[in-house]
Scaffold this motif. Structure first.
Motif, mmCIF file in Angstrom:
data_model
loop_
_atom_site.group_PDB
_atom_site.id
_atom_site.type_symbol
_atom_site.label_atom_id
_atom_site.label_comp_id
_atom_site.label_asym_id
_atom_site.label_seq_id
_atom_site.Cartn_x
_atom_site.Cartn_y
_atom_site.Cartn_z
ATOM 1 N N LYS A 15 0.795 -1.231 0.000
ATOM 2 C CA LYS A 15 0.000 0.000 0.000
ATOM 3 C C LYS A 15 0.829 1.283 0.000
ATOM 4 O O LYS A 15 0.273 2.370 0.138
ATOM 5 N N GLN A 16 2.144 1.197 -0.166
ATOM 6 C CA GLN A 16 2.991 2.389 -0.068
ATOM 7 C C GLN A 16 2.603 3.484 -1.050
ATOM 8 O O GLN A 16 2.810 4.663 -0.790
ATOM 9 N N SER A 17 1.971 3.120 -2.159
ATOM 10 C CA SER A 17 1.597 4.124 -3.163
ATOM 11 C C SER A 17 0.496 5.063 -2.670
ATOM 12 O O SER A 17 0.277 6.120 -3.257
ATOM 13 N N GLN A 18 -0.188 4.712 -1.566
ATOM 14 C CA GLN A 18 -1.203 5.637 -1.041
ATOM 15 C C GLN A 18 -0.541 6.881 -0.449
ATOM 16 O O GLN A 18 -1.157 7.924 -0.346
ATOM 17 N N LEU A 19 0.736 6.761 -0.075
ATOM 18 C CA LEU A 19 1.441 7.879 0.552
ATOM 19 C C LEU A 19 2.559 8.438 -0.323
ATOM 20 O O LEU A 19 2.861 9.612 -0.266
ATOM 21 N N PHE A 20 3.143 7.590 -1.148
ATOM 22 C CA PHE A 20 4.309 7.996 -1.947
ATOM 23 C C PHE A 20 4.029 7.849 -3.431
ATOM 24 O O PHE A 20 3.442 6.859 -3.861
ATOM 25 N N ASP A 21 4.511 8.813 -4.215
ATOM 26 C CA ASP A 21 4.352 8.770 -5.663
ATOM 27 C C ASP A 21 5.266 7.726 -6.291
ATOM 28 O O ASP A 21 4.958 7.168 -7.336
ATOM 29 N N GLU A 22 6.421 7.495 -5.655
ATOM 30 C CA GLU A 22 7.377 6.534 -6.171
ATOM 31 C C GLU A 22 7.558 5.416 -5.161
ATOM 32 O O GLU A 22 7.374 5.610 -3.957
ATOM 33 N N THR A 23 7.970 4.257 -5.631
ATOM 34 C CA THR A 23 8.221 3.123 -4.747
ATOM 35 C C THR A 23 9.408 3.442 -3.847
ATOM 36 O O THR A 23 10.461 3.856 -4.336
ATOM 37 N N VAL A 24 9.231 3.259 -2.548
ATOM 38 C CA VAL A 24 10.315 3.523 -1.599
ATOM 39 C C VAL A 24 10.924 2.233 -1.074
ATOM 40 O O VAL A 24 12.006 2.248 -0.496
ATOM 41 N N ALA A 25 10.232 1.107 -1.271
ATOM 42 C CA ALA A 25 10.748 -0.183 -0.824
ATOM 43 C C ALA A 25 10.255 -1.273 -1.770
ATOM 44 O O ALA A 25 9.109 -1.251 -2.193
ATOM 45 N N GLN A 26 11.155 -2.223 -2.085
ATOM 46 C CA GLN A 26 10.785 -3.305 -2.988
ATOM 47 C C GLN A 26 10.890 -4.673 -2.325
ATOM 48 O O GLN A 26 10.557 -5.675 -2.947
ATOM 49 N N SER A 27 11.342 -4.717 -1.084
ATOM 50 C CA SER A 27 11.465 -5.988 -0.369
ATOM 51 C C SER A 27 11.089 -5.768 1.089
ATOM 52 O O SER A 27 10.990 -4.627 1.548
#
Length: 87
Positions: A15-27
């Motif tokens: 759900k990180q995209s609800q807060l960030f425009d770009e991916t901040v974590a992939q693992s």
């Protein structure tokens, strides 16, 4: 022991995209590092989320619990807890 269990990390990854425009974590490891860096907080219920925001000086008095749950910084976990990420 770390406060972020696998459920927290997985939820944040999904759900990180609800807060960030770009991916901040992939693992899971990157998610854990990111949450530690921004001092994310795990709350047991929405009452604790409200108390956390009040302690941080946020004016949430006029917000309903539903509005609080829908805040971009608040991630609802499947077990009823909440992850609060202030970036």
């Amino acid at each position: 022991m770390n406060q972020y269990d696998e459920m927290c990390l997985q939820c944040f990854l999904e759900k990180q995209s609800q807060l960030f425009d770009e991916t901040v974590a992939q693992s899971l490891e990157e998610a854990e590092e990111f949450l530690e860096d921004c001092m994310a907080v795990v709350c047991d219920n929405i009452k604790d989320v409200r108390a956390y925001f009040e302690e941080e000086g946020a004016d949430v008095a006029q917000m309903s619990n539903e509005e609080l749950e829908e805040a971009l910084e608040v991630f609802a976990l499947p077990d009823g807890r909440f992850l609060v990420v202030e970036a």
